[in-house]
Design a protein around this motif. Structure first.
Motif: not given
Length: 166
Positions: A148-166
């Motif tokens: 069961l996808a609980v992802d709001g209709g996920f469009i694409s993965l973000p760039d992994p580098v941007s996930l580590e920006a914070n």
């Protein structure tokens, strides 16, 4: 039984560096139910990343992909015991596993919001919990082997580098 185990490595390891022992401990729920003849439901947390992959987080993604196999493969064997096995696959839900502060939680929400087709709401732990409650309830008594996808209709993965920006 709800299996929300996961392992999130901060290393940049690749499949060539993989230490399989890091996720061996994730998959014991079925034995815990079958041996005492407990009828019921197992719900595991997979991840949208298990379907899409990424350049980093090898152990995490491989372990979550293994969860998908764990959900689909044993249904034929566990169904005879009256045990259903399903999974939920959230996208970027800000949890204490990845966020150490309220600021980081808001950062994850901000990064993932444009990546979903469902607008006007942001994924929360409560959304995932509600999906799990559905899968363990009588309302899903004839559902097994389902992701069961609980992802709001996920469009694409973000760039992994941007996930580590914070």
């Amino acid at each position: 039984m709800f299996n929300n185990a996961g392992t999130l490595s901060t290393s940049d390891q690749t499949v060539l560096d993989l230490d399989v022992s890091q996720f061996d401990w994730l998959f014991a729920a079925a034995r815990a139910m079958v041996e005492p003849r407990v009828k019921g439901s197992i719900v595991c947390t997979a991840s949208g990343a298990a379907r899409n992959g990424a350049n980093k987080r090898t152990v995490y993604i491989m372990s979550k992909h293994a969860v998908l196999g764990l959900v689909r493969w044993p249904i034929h064997q566990l169904g005879g015991y009256g045990t259903r096995v399903n999974s939920v696959s959230p996208s970027g839900v800000p949890t204490r596993l990845i966020c150490k502060s309220q600021e980081e939680i808001m950062g994850v929400r901000k990064r993932y919001e444009p990546l979903t087709s469902l607008k006007g709401t942001v994924l929360s732990v409560r959304h995932v919990a509600d999906a799990v409650l559905f899968l363990v309830s009588d309302e899903s008594a004839f559902i097994t082997g389902h992701e069961l996808a609980v992802d709001g209709g996920f469009i694409s993965l973000p760039d992994p580098v941007s996930l580590e920006a914070n």
